[in-house]
Design an enzyme around this catalytic site. Structure first.
Site, PDB file in Angstrom:
ATOM      1  N   GLU A   1      90.816  17.277  46.963  1.00  0.00           N
ATOM      2  CA  GLU A   1      91.387  16.373  47.962  1.00  0.00           C
ATOM      3  C   GLU A   1      92.697  16.898  48.532  1.00  0.00           C
ATOM      4  O   GLU A   1      93.658  17.106  47.779  1.00  0.00           O
ATOM      5  CB  GLU A   1      91.628  14.995  47.344  1.00  0.00           C
ATOM      6  CG  GLU A   1      92.223  13.991  48.308  1.00  0.00           C
ATOM      7  CD  GLU A   1      92.575  12.674  47.635  1.00  0.00           C
ATOM      8  OE1 GLU A   1      92.581  11.645  48.325  1.00  0.00           O
ATOM      9  OE2 GLU A   1      92.859  12.684  46.418  1.00  0.00           O
TER      10      GLU A   1
ATOM     11  N   GLU B   1      91.053   2.909  48.328  1.00  0.00           N
ATOM     12  CA  GLU B   1      92.210   3.330  47.543  1.00  0.00           C
ATOM     13  C   GLU B   1      93.491   2.871  48.243  1.00  0.00           C
ATOM     14  O   GLU B   1      94.228   3.650  48.837  1.00  0.00           O
ATOM     15  CB  GLU B   1      92.216   4.854  47.360  1.00  0.00           C
ATOM     16  CG  GLU B   1      93.184   5.304  46.279  1.00  0.00           C
ATOM     17  CD  GLU B   1      93.219   6.808  46.104  1.00  0.00           C
ATOM     18  OE1 GLU B   1      93.221   7.257  44.945  1.00  0.00           O
ATOM     19  OE2 GLU B   1      93.237   7.532  47.111  1.00  0.00           O
TER      20      GLU B   1
END
Length: 262
Positions: free
Chosen positions: A143, A240
């Site tokens: 990520e 998230e």
């Protein structure tokens, strides 16, 4: 229709962690993700998933000394053995939880540290992780993270992440596309989603710039979610974000996507 996973590290903080599974299921989530499972026995977490009819969508491999400020060790020279042991632990949890995606964090790099060496270590560790995970039918994801929230993080851009995956060349190594991080670093999300979807293994959302619910801020999520769906992404989208107030009261944005609404 997009499918969503509640991120239990950020959401449902009104509850003790083991109770967040039931709270998420009650609100209509079909899956959950979180940063790390390692404070609990895998069997205990599996029981919570099963009791609430939830799928484990994602968790992270061990990140090193998180409390001490480390944010992953995959690119850190001299930590290769620790990384491999930690990834083996992640796969042990994945077997029990039925999890098919593990996020590997690159780690921090100082301005005076050799970036080329970090990249070399990163590539070798990712190749090892992908090969090990392939036997378990597990995808490894990396990520890009913005340096406003995580100063010094090694991986920041989508094109760099895609290039790393291409260089490693493992079919089960893909990019975790976090819309929040991408907007802060680069913007132009729709173009990047269209360009990179074949190499995207997991997607996460949050409002920008405060990282609250995705119904407030500078991103048009109804448009982006429709685009993601049209591009054929069939994985869970991780929520998230940090709720502005109570988690459940802030879920008005989710209702049109719930099974009952279909």
């Amino acid at each position: 229709m997009p499918r969503f996973a509640a991120n239990l590290t950020m959401m449902y903080n009104e509850h003790a962690f083991p109770d967040r599974f039931a709270a998420a299921a009650k609100d209509g989530f079909e899956a959950v993700e979180y940063l790390f499972p390692y404070d609990f026995r895998a069997g205990e977490l599996k029981a919570r998933l099963d009791a609430n009819g939830l799928t484990q969508a994602l968790f992270n491999a061990p990140p090193g000394d998180w409390a001490g400020g480390e944010r992953g060790i995959a690119s850190l020279p001299g930590r290769e053995d620790e990384f491999r042991r930690g990834f083996d632990t992640a796969l042990e949890y994945a077997r029990v939880l039925g999890n098919r995606k593990v996020h590997v964090m690159a780690g921090l790099i100082g301005a005076d540290q050799p970036r080329a060496k970090h990249r070399e270590v990163y590539l070798k560790n990712l190749a090892h992780a992908a090969q090990t995970a392939q036997a378990e039918n597990v995808m490894v994801v990396i990520e890009p993270i913005n340096t406003r929230d995580m100063p010094g993080f090694f991986l920041n851009r989508q094109d760099d992440a895609q290039a790393i995956c291409a260089e490693v060349g493992a079919p089960n190594l893909k990019v975790q596309f976090d819309c929040y991080h991408c907007q802060i670093v680069e913007g132009d999300l729709a173009v990047k989603l269209k360009r990179d979807m074949a190499g995207i293994g997991h997607i996460q959302i949050a409002g920008v710039p405060e990282r609250h619910e995705p119904d407030l801020g500078e991103l048009n999520y109804p448009y982006l979610l429709e685009l993601i769906d049209s591009l054929g992404y069939d994985g869970y989208i991780g929520c998230e974000y940090r709720p502005r107030a109570g988690t459940s009261t802030g879920l008005g944005w989710l209702k049109p996507y719930l099974p009952a609404a279909r």
